[in-house]
Scaffold this active site. Structure first.
Site, PDB file in Angstrom:
ATOM      1  NE  ARG A  76       2.185   1.260  12.004  1.00  0.00           N
ATOM      2  CZ  ARG A  76       1.722   0.895  10.809  1.00  0.00           C
ATOM      3  NH1 ARG A  76       0.628   0.162  10.722  1.00  0.00           N
ATOM      4  NH2 ARG A  76       2.329   1.234   9.695  1.00  0.00           N
ATOM      5  NE  ARG A 124      -2.707  -0.041   3.534  1.00  0.00           N
ATOM      6  CZ  ARG A 124      -3.432   0.997   4.004  1.00  0.00           C
ATOM      7  NH1 ARG A 124      -4.445   1.452   3.324  1.00  0.00           N
ATOM      8  NH2 ARG A 124      -3.124   1.532   5.164  1.00  0.00           N
ATOM      9  CE  LYS A 167       2.285  -6.499   5.641  1.00  0.00           C
ATOM     10  NZ  LYS A 167       2.118  -5.083   5.313  1.00  0.00           N
TER      11      LYS A 167
HETATM   12  P1  ATP Z   1      -0.427  -0.220   6.849  1.00  0.00           P
HETATM   13  O1  ATP Z   1      -0.970  -0.444   8.214  1.00  0.00           O
HETATM   14  O2  ATP Z   1      -0.521   1.195   6.415  1.00  0.00           O
HETATM   15  O3  ATP Z   1      -0.950  -1.170   5.838  1.00  0.00           O
HETATM   16  P2  ATP Z   1       2.286  -1.406   6.669  1.00  0.00           P
HETATM   17  O4  ATP Z   1       3.507  -0.900   7.359  1.00  0.00           O
HETATM   18  O5  ATP Z   1       1.929  -2.827   6.895  1.00  0.00           O
HETATM   19  O6  ATP Z   1       1.134  -0.408   7.074  1.00  0.00           O
HETATM   20  P3  ATP Z   1       2.023  -1.825   3.845  1.00  0.00           P
HETATM   21  O7  ATP Z   1       2.109  -0.831   2.744  1.00  0.00           O
HETATM   22  O8  ATP Z   1       0.720  -2.505   4.089  1.00  0.00           O
HETATM   23  O9  ATP Z   1       2.520  -1.135   5.154  1.00  0.00           O
HETATM   24  O10 ATP Z   1       3.088  -2.980   3.545  1.00  0.00           O
HETATM   25  C1  ATP Z   1       4.391  -2.657   3.211  1.00  0.00           C
HETATM   26  C2  ATP Z   1       5.295  -2.883   4.414  1.00  0.00           C
HETATM   27  O11 ATP Z   1       5.306  -4.290   4.711  1.00  0.00           O
HETATM   28  C3  ATP Z   1       6.736  -2.534   4.171  1.00  0.00           C
HETATM   29  O12 ATP Z   1       6.978  -1.194   4.472  1.00  0.00           O
HETATM   30  C4  ATP Z   1       7.490  -3.484   5.108  1.00  0.00           C
HETATM   31  O13 ATP Z   1       7.494  -2.978   6.428  1.00  0.00           O
HETATM   32  C5  ATP Z   1       6.587  -4.689   5.126  1.00  0.00           C
HETATM   33  N1  ATP Z   1       7.037  -5.749   4.195  1.00  0.00           N
HETATM   34  C6  ATP Z   1       7.602  -5.654   2.996  1.00  0.00           C
HETATM   35  N2  ATP Z   1       7.826  -6.860   2.452  1.00  0.00           N
HETATM   36  C7  ATP Z   1       7.361  -7.738   3.339  1.00  0.00           C
HETATM   37  C8  ATP Z   1       7.286  -9.119   3.361  1.00  0.00           C
HETATM   38  N3  ATP Z   1       7.722  -9.896   2.353  1.00  0.00           N
HETATM   39  N4  ATP Z   1       6.742  -9.662   4.453  1.00  0.00           N
HETATM   40  C9  ATP Z   1       6.282  -8.934   5.478  1.00  0.00           C
HETATM   41  N5  ATP Z   1       6.313  -7.601   5.504  1.00  0.00           N
HETATM   42  C10 ATP Z   1       6.856  -7.020   4.444  1.00  0.00           C
HETATM   43  C1  BTN Z   2       0.585  -4.643   1.741  1.00  0.00           C
HETATM   44  O1  BTN Z   2       0.746  -5.274   2.794  1.00  0.00           O
HETATM   45  O2  BTN Z   2       0.649  -3.427   1.671  1.00  0.00           O
HETATM   46  C2  BTN Z   2       0.247  -5.379   0.471  1.00  0.00           C
HETATM   47  C3  BTN Z   2       1.370  -6.206  -0.062  1.00  0.00           C
HETATM   48  C4  BTN Z   2       0.972  -6.872  -1.352  1.00  0.00           C
HETATM   49  C5  BTN Z   2       2.108  -7.615  -1.996  1.00  0.00           C
HETATM   50  C6  BTN Z   2       1.646  -8.379  -3.201  1.00  0.00           C
HETATM   51  S1  BTN Z   2       2.887  -9.495  -3.810  1.00  0.00           S
HETATM   52  C7  BTN Z   2       1.943  -9.778  -5.254  1.00  0.00           C
HETATM   53  C8  BTN Z   2       1.376  -8.439  -5.668  1.00  0.00           C
HETATM   54  N1  BTN Z   2       2.321  -7.710  -6.471  1.00  0.00           N
HETATM   55  C9  BTN Z   2       2.734  -6.596  -5.872  1.00  0.00           C
HETATM   56  O3  BTN Z   2       3.572  -5.794  -6.335  1.00  0.00           O
HETATM   57  N2  BTN Z   2       2.139  -6.472  -4.674  1.00  0.00           N
HETATM   58  C10 BTN Z   2       1.231  -7.557  -4.410  1.00  0.00           C
END
Ligand code: ATP
Ligand code: BTN
Length: 332
Positions: A325, A126, A191
């Site tokens: 959070r 996101r 996560k």
């Molecule tokens: P929000 O609550 O806004 O969704 P978020 O920190 O989970 O916050 P996202 O945009 O949903 O943000 O997800 C991207 C974030 O997830 C990255 O900034 C990193 O912290 C985390 N991330 C990236 N790759 C992975 C992965 N393979 N597994 C778990 N977490 C990951």
């Molecule tokens: C999040 O937690 O913000 C969403 C993560 C979504 C990751 C998946 S991996 C397959 C697909 N391709 C991308 O570039 N993002 C989604």
């Protein structure tokens, strides 16, 4: 990368996926290239975040081996169980499965399609955040669909997808998989998966839906590029389901969930949110563009917006730029 080099790299990965040592000479003979070419290809493996041991006199090995996605098994076993999707494409590498589906959509409009990749160079979450996507370690896939309903009718859809995925993963997990609003799947506070829903179209009767999902399977990172705690599904598996099987089950259950959503809307999922949410009934903090708001999570509305009981009364928040959070503090 040229098609020929990509094919060689795929051949090399296939041979080395057994996790055993292969000498440079044997690999060179197998692929019909020089040992120097093998050395260069091994360098490419490392840039795809595939760990490789190189030992003089023994050759190269991928320490844990790789469990590759088998397109034939998927197409054979899964496609005829899906009612909304008629094509599954498995790519070795791509920038992002979600970007790929959107940019190739016009080539085959109207057919529900699934794109799976072993590796993403620009996986995204996101708000444009990076999604870490090493080769063969996790599941990265996107489902594309034209819907006969406009964007205004898609309320709560992204939450319904999260609920569907959580339920399926809970069948296989010995620890509870829970949702963090709007779209993260957590085990404990870590996560495990993320969902990126992108919808476009008009507000009345047509839309294109692109559902991107990343599930951590057995990612091993040398240095963590991820700035929050994370976990693999293999850490909590209670059965000996393999990577191909879990992917197949996820695709089938998402297809069923979408069919249910299209006929009944978000209402039939809404109450489940409370059961699946990691923070239902707890005090959380919402980070908005203008500041932080603390409140007790008391549910979601019919559009999927989150409702908090705050010191100033009930407040509803839409996902856009908001992040939730955990918060250990009590309200006044
Ligand atoms: P929000 O609550 O806004 O969704 P978020 O920190 O989970 O916050 P996202 O945009 O949903 O943000 O997800 C991207 C974030 O997830 C990255 O900034 C990193 O912290 C985390 N991330 C990236 N790759 C992975 C992965 N393979 N597994 C778990 N977490 C990951
Ligand atoms: C999040 O937690 O913000 C969403 C993560 C979504 C990751 C998946 S991996 C397959 C697909 N391709 C991308 O570039 N993002 C989604």
């Amino acid at each position: 990368m040229k098609a020929e080099s990509l094919k060689r790299l795929q051949d090399l990965i296939w041979v080395m996926s057994d996790g055993k040592f292969h000498s440079g000479q044997a690999l060179a003979e197998h692929l019909g290239v020089s040992r120097t070419a093998i050395w260069k290809l091994v360098g490419k493996l490392e840039s795809w975040q595939i760990p490789v041991y190189a030992v003089r006199g023994k050759g190269y090995k991928i320490p844990e081996g790789l469990e590759l996605i088998d397109p034939e098994i998927l197409n054979g076993n899964v496609l005829d169980k899906l009612s909304l999707f008629s094509e599954i494409e498995v790519l070795p590498t791509v920038d992002s499965t979600s970007s790929y589906l959107t940019r190739t959509w016009k080539d085959k409009p109207g057919i529900g399609r699934i794109c799976i990749a072993e590796h993403q160079t620009m996986g995204r979450g996101r708000k444009g955040r990076k999604w870490v996507s090493p080769f063969g370690a996790n599941l990265y896939f996107s489902l594309g669909l034209n819907l006969p309903m406009g964007l205004s009718a898609l309320g709560g859809l992204s939450l319904a997808i999260g609920i569907g995925l959580t339920k399926l993963l809970n069948h296989h997990s010995k620890q509870k998989v829970a949702l963090k609003w709007p779209n993260d799947l957590l085990v404990g506070q870590k996560k495990m998966a993320g969902i990126l829903v992108e919808a476009s179209g008009d507000s009345n009767d047509k839309s294109f839906l692109n559902i991107g999902i990343g599930v951590n399977w057995n990612m091993q990172l040398q240095q963590s590029e991820i700035d929050q705690p994370w976990i693999n599904l293999t850490d909590v598996l209670k059965d000996d389901v393999d990577r191909n099987q879990i992917l197949a089950s996820i695709l089938i259950s998402l297809d069923q969930m979408l069919v249910e959503y299209m006929s009944k809307g978000f209402d039939s999922f809404r109450n489940e949110w409370n059961q699946q949410s990691a923070y239902y009934g707890q005090v959380v903090e919402l980070h908005t563009r203008t500041g932080k708001v603390a409140g007790k999570e008391i549910g979601v509305d019919k559009s999927g917006a989150i409702i908090l009981a705050t010191n100033e009364g009930e407040k509803t928040f839409y996902s856009g730029e908001v992040s939730l959070r955990a918060n250990r503090k009590k309200l006044d």
